[in-house]
Design a protein around this motif. Structure first.
Motif, PDB file in Angstrom:
ATOM      1  N   ARG A 180       1.017  -0.958  -0.398  1.00  0.00           N
ATOM      2  CA  ARG A 180       0.036   0.185   0.414  1.00  0.00           C
ATOM      3  C   ARG A 180       1.106   1.443   0.236  1.00  0.00           C
ATOM      4  NH1 ARG A 180      -1.430   2.740   4.836  1.00  0.00           N
ATOM      5  NH2 ARG A 180      -3.259   4.527   4.392  1.00  0.00           N
ATOM      6  N   VAL A 181       0.464   2.447  -0.708  1.00  0.00           N
ATOM      7  CA  VAL A 181       1.533   3.381  -0.668  1.00  0.00           C
ATOM      8  C   VAL A 181       0.588   4.832  -0.508  1.00  0.00           C
ATOM      9  CG1 VAL A 181       2.951   5.019  -2.386  1.00  0.00           C
ATOM     10  CG2 VAL A 181       2.726   2.346  -2.591  1.00  0.00           C
ATOM     11  N   LYS A 182       0.295   5.444   0.248  1.00  0.00           N
ATOM     12  CA  LYS A 182      -0.326   6.043   0.368  1.00  0.00           C
ATOM     13  C   LYS A 182      -0.083   7.657  -0.190  1.00  0.00           C
ATOM     14  CE  LYS A 182      -1.674   8.583   5.494  1.00  0.00           C
ATOM     15  NZ  LYS A 182      -1.381   9.061   7.114  1.00  0.00           N
ATOM     16  N   LEU A 183      -0.928   8.296  -0.753  1.00  0.00           N
ATOM     17  CA  LEU A 183      -0.705   9.585  -1.474  1.00  0.00           C
ATOM     18  C   LEU A 183      -0.823  10.641  -0.762  1.00  0.00           C
ATOM     19  CD1 LEU A 183      -3.079   7.879  -4.267  1.00  0.00           C
ATOM     20  CD2 LEU A 183      -0.576   8.303  -3.710  1.00  0.00           C
ATOM     21  N   THR A 184      -2.497  10.335   0.148  1.00  0.00           N
ATOM     22  CA  THR A 184      -2.763  11.588   1.016  1.00  0.00           C
ATOM     23  C   THR A 184      -3.640  10.655   2.192  1.00  0.00           C
ATOM     24  OG1 THR A 184      -5.741  11.398   0.334  1.00  0.00           O
ATOM     25  CG2 THR A 184      -3.985  13.004  -0.949  1.00  0.00           C
ATOM     26  N   ASN A 185      -4.017  11.215   3.075  1.00  0.00           N
ATOM     27  CA  ASN A 185      -4.329  11.500   4.127  1.00  0.00           C
ATOM     28  C   ASN A 185      -5.726  10.265   3.967  1.00  0.00           C
ATOM     29  OD1 ASN A 185      -2.589  12.124   5.921  1.00  0.00           O
ATOM     30  ND2 ASN A 185      -3.780  13.960   6.640  1.00  0.00           N
ATOM     31  N   ARG A 186      -6.094   9.886   3.257  1.00  0.00           N
ATOM     32  CA  ARG A 186      -7.927   9.639   3.107  1.00  0.00           C
ATOM     33  C   ARG A 186      -7.181   8.756   1.585  1.00  0.00           C
ATOM     34  NH1 ARG A 186     -11.731   9.695   6.264  1.00  0.00           N
ATOM     35  NH2 ARG A 186     -11.575  11.925   7.582  1.00  0.00           N
ATOM     36  N   MET A 187      -5.966   8.655   0.325  1.00  0.00           N
ATOM     37  CA  MET A 187      -6.236   8.477  -0.437  1.00  0.00           C
ATOM     38  C   MET A 187      -5.184   6.957  -0.136  1.00  0.00           C
ATOM     39  SD  MET A 187      -7.382  10.464  -3.607  1.00  0.00           S
ATOM     40  CE  MET A 187      -9.050  11.153  -3.374  1.00  0.00           C
ATOM     41  N   GLY A 241     -15.035   8.108   6.477  1.00  0.00           N
ATOM     42  CA  GLY A 241     -15.321   8.452   7.449  1.00  0.00           C
ATOM     43  C   GLY A 241     -16.094   7.072   7.543  1.00  0.00           C
ATOM     44  N   GLY A 242     -15.140   6.849   8.192  1.00  0.00           N
ATOM     45  CA  GLY A 242     -16.160   4.624   8.801  1.00  0.00           C
ATOM     46  C   GLY A 242     -15.900   3.476   7.406  1.00  0.00           C
ATOM     47  N   HIS A 243     -15.865   4.490   5.961  1.00  0.00           N
ATOM     48  CA  HIS A 243     -16.074   3.358   5.084  1.00  0.00           C
ATOM     49  C   HIS A 243     -14.734   3.123   4.488  1.00  0.00           C
ATOM     50  CE1 HIS A 243     -20.490   3.924   5.673  1.00  0.00           C
ATOM     51  NE2 HIS A 243     -20.256   2.317   5.225  1.00  0.00           N
ATOM     52  N   VAL A 244     -14.133   2.163   3.998  1.00  0.00           N
ATOM     53  CA  VAL A 244     -12.709   1.931   2.776  1.00  0.00           C
ATOM     54  C   VAL A 244     -13.726   1.390   1.722  1.00  0.00           C
ATOM     55  CG1 VAL A 244     -11.144   0.820   2.844  1.00  0.00           C
ATOM     56  CG2 VAL A 244     -10.889   1.864   5.443  1.00  0.00           C
ATOM     57  N   PHE A 245     -13.384   2.250   0.660  1.00  0.00           N
ATOM     58  CA  PHE A 245     -14.125   2.147  -0.740  1.00  0.00           C
ATOM     59  C   PHE A 245     -12.511   1.478  -1.329  1.00  0.00           C
ATOM     60  CE2 PHE A 245     -15.272   3.085  -5.192  1.00  0.00           C
ATOM     61  CZ  PHE A 245     -16.657   2.348  -5.260  1.00  0.00           C
ATOM     62  N   GLN A 246     -12.584   0.767  -2.436  1.00  0.00           N
ATOM     63  CA  GLN A 246     -11.463   0.144  -3.377  1.00  0.00           C
ATOM     64  C   GLN A 246     -11.937   0.110  -4.499  1.00  0.00           C
ATOM     65  OE1 GLN A 246      -9.763  -3.294  -1.174  1.00  0.00           O
ATOM     66  NE2 GLN A 246      -8.205  -2.075  -0.726  1.00  0.00           N
ATOM     67  N   LEU A 257      -2.800 -10.764 -10.113  1.00  0.00           N
ATOM     68  CA  LEU A 257      -2.289  -9.582 -10.092  1.00  0.00           C
ATOM     69  C   LEU A 257      -3.497  -8.525 -10.415  1.00  0.00           C
ATOM     70  CD1 LEU A 257       0.076  -7.712 -10.443  1.00  0.00           C
ATOM     71  CD2 LEU A 257       0.320  -7.588 -12.866  1.00  0.00           C
ATOM     72  N   SER A 258      -3.658  -7.699  -9.096  1.00  0.00           N
ATOM     73  CA  SER A 258      -4.796  -7.003  -8.424  1.00  0.00           C
ATOM     74  C   SER A 258      -4.026  -5.711  -7.773  1.00  0.00           C
ATOM     75  CB  SER A 258      -5.952  -7.679  -7.330  1.00  0.00           C
ATOM     76  OG  SER A 258      -5.956  -9.032  -7.796  1.00  0.00           O
ATOM     77  N   PHE A 259      -4.626  -4.629  -8.408  1.00  0.00           N
ATOM     78  CA  PHE A 259      -4.891  -3.161  -7.904  1.00  0.00           C
ATOM     79  C   PHE A 259      -6.357  -2.552  -7.711  1.00  0.00           C
ATOM     80  CE2 PHE A 259      -1.569  -3.950 -11.578  1.00  0.00           C
ATOM     81  CZ  PHE A 259      -0.189  -3.821 -10.589  1.00  0.00           C
ATOM     82  N   ALA A 260      -5.576  -1.757  -6.684  1.00  0.00           N
ATOM     83  CA  ALA A 260      -6.805  -0.666  -5.846  1.00  0.00           C
ATOM     84  C   ALA A 260      -6.584   0.632  -6.197  1.00  0.00           C
ATOM     85  CB  ALA A 260      -7.617  -1.972  -4.607  1.00  0.00           C
ATOM     86  N   TRP A 261      -7.517   1.752  -6.035  1.00  0.00           N
ATOM     87  CA  TRP A 261      -7.752   2.649  -5.710  1.00  0.00           C
ATOM     88  C   TRP A 261      -8.403   2.798  -4.712  1.00  0.00           C
ATOM     89  CZ3 TRP A 261     -10.855   7.192  -7.692  1.00  0.00           C
ATOM     90  CH2 TRP A 261     -10.155   8.555  -7.422  1.00  0.00           C
ATOM     91  N   GLU A 262      -7.999   3.338  -3.477  1.00  0.00           N
ATOM     92  CA  GLU A 262      -8.271   3.128  -2.092  1.00  0.00           C
ATOM     93  C   GLU A 262      -8.781   4.581  -1.284  1.00  0.00           C
ATOM     94  OE1 GLU A 262      -7.109   0.301   1.171  1.00  0.00           O
ATOM     95  OE2 GLU A 262      -5.956   1.835   1.323  1.00  0.00           O
TER      96      GLU A 262
END
Length: 300
Positions: free
Chosen positions: A210-217, A249-254, A240-245
Motif C-alpha cells: 500500500r502506498v499512501k497518497l494523502t491522508n484518505r487515499m 469517514g468510517g468506510h473504506v472504498f476500493q 495480479l490486482s490493483f486498487a485505488w483506495e
C-alpha cells in the motif's frame, strides 16, 4: 589560621564532589527506571482494512468490533459491448469479521461464484512497535476452510467432503512512513482435484503493498505466485490486482482491477483463468465498514 582555611577548603571540595557523584548516580538510576517502565508503542494502520485487494492483511477488528465487507467483481472487460464490457455480469462476496480479542478474530463469508461459503480464524502473534524495544514487523497466522455448494446433477459423488478446501497462511507485514509491505506464504489442501496429475497440496506465495497518497487515499496492489507443475489439468495465471483506495469517514472504498474473478484464496490463487495480456480484467470494488459493537472497539 592559614592552615585551617586550607583544610576547610579541601573539606568543602570533597563534600561537593560526593554530592555530585550521588546526584549522578541518582539520575542514572532514574533514567534506567524510566526506560524499564516505558510504555510499548504499537504501530497501527499498516493497512486500512482486512484485504489489500483479494489478499488478507495483518489487520483485524479489535475486541467486540464487527467488520463488514462487500466484494464485487463485474465480468471481464474483454467480453465486448454486448455484455457492456462485463458490467452485465457480476460476482459478489459478503463477509463478516468479529474481534474475539484484540489479537484473535474470526470471519465468515459467502461468494456467489460456485455458491461457496468460507470461514477462518486469524491470530496476531507479533506486533510491530516503536521505541527502544523495536519489533520490525507484524505477523499473523490464518487458518481457513472453504466449501462450495453449487449443484451438479451429473456429479452425484460430490458430497460436502469433496467440495472442501483448507487454507493456512503466514502473514508478515511492515509499515514504513508512506507505504506498507506484506508477504504471505500460503498452503492449500484440496480434498478433490480434477485429475490424478493435479496436486492436492498447493504451495504459493503472495506479496502486496500500500502506498499512501494523502491522508484518505492510497494505491494498493498484490501479486500471487503459483509455482508451476502443481496444477496441470487447466491453465492458471498468477493473480495480479490493483486498487485505488479511498477512506470516507468510517468506510473504506476500493476501485479494483484484477485478472481474478474469485475473491477467496482457493479461487484467486489456484483458479485464476484470466490474463492481463489478453484483456481478461475484472473491474469491481470493495466496500468495508467497521461497527463498534462495544465501547472503544476499532480496527487493530
Amino acid at each position: 589560621m592559614r592552615t585551617r582555611k586550607i583544610f576547610l577548603f579541601i573539606f568543602l571540595v570533597g563534600i561537593c564532589k560526593n554530592i555530585q557523584a550521588q546526584d549522578s548516580s541518582f539520575l542514572s538510576m532514574l533514567n534506567d527506571s524510566v526506560a524499564a517502565h516505558a510504555k510499548t508503542t504499537y504501530v497501527t494502520g499498516t493497512f486500512k482494512g482486512n484485504h489489500i485487494v483479494n489478499m488478507q492483511t495483518v489487520e483485524s477488528p479489535a475486541k467486540g468490533a464487527m467488520y463488514f465487507l462487500i466484494m464485487h467483481r463485474f465480468g471481464a472487460l474483454n467480453s465486448g459491448a454486448y455484455n457492456l464490457f462485463g458490467l452485465d455480469n457480476a460476482t459478489l462476496r459478503l463477509g463478516f469479521d468479529y474481534g474475539i480479542t484484540d489479537l484473535l478474530s474470526v470471519g465468515v463469508g459467502r461468494t456467489s461464484l460456485d455458491k461457496a461459503f468460507d470461514g477462518y480464524v486469524k491470530y496476531k502473534f507479533v506486533r510491530q512497535t516503536d521505541g527502544s524495544n523495536k519489533i520490525p514487523v507484524t505477523a499473523d497466522i490464518l487458518l481457513g476452510v472453504s466449501n462450495y455448494t453449487q449443484r451438479y446433477p451429473d456429479k452425484p459423488y460430490l458430497d460436502a467432503s469433496y467440495r472442501t478446501v483448507y487454507t493456512a497462511q503466514f502473514l508478515v507485514a511492515r509499515k514504513f512512513k508512506k507505504y506498507s509491505l506484506q508477504i504471505v506464504p500460503t498452503f492449500l489442501h484440496y480434498n478433490l482435484v480434477p485429475t490424478a496429475q493435479d496436486a492436492n497440496n498447493i504451495f504459493a506465495i503472495g506479496i502486496g503493498g500500500r502506498v499512501k497518497l494523502t491522508n484518505r487515499m492510497s494505491i494498493t496492489s498484490e501479486y500471487n505466485y503459483l509455482p508451476p507443475n502443481q496444477i496441470v489439468s487447466m491453465t492458471v495465471y498468477n493473480s495480479l490486482s490493483f486498487a485505488w483506495e479511498i477512506e470516507t469517514g468510517g468506510h473504506v472504498f476500493q476501485l479494483v482491477f484484477s485478472n481474478s474473478q474469485g475473491m477467496t484464496e482457493p479461487y484467486y490463487i489456484t483458479r485464476t483463468a484470466g490474463s492481463w495480456a489478453n484483456g481478461d480484467i475484472y473491474f469491481g470494488f470493495n466496500i468495508s465498514r467497521n461497527f463498534n459493537i462495544t465501547k472503544h472497539a476499532k480496527l487493530k
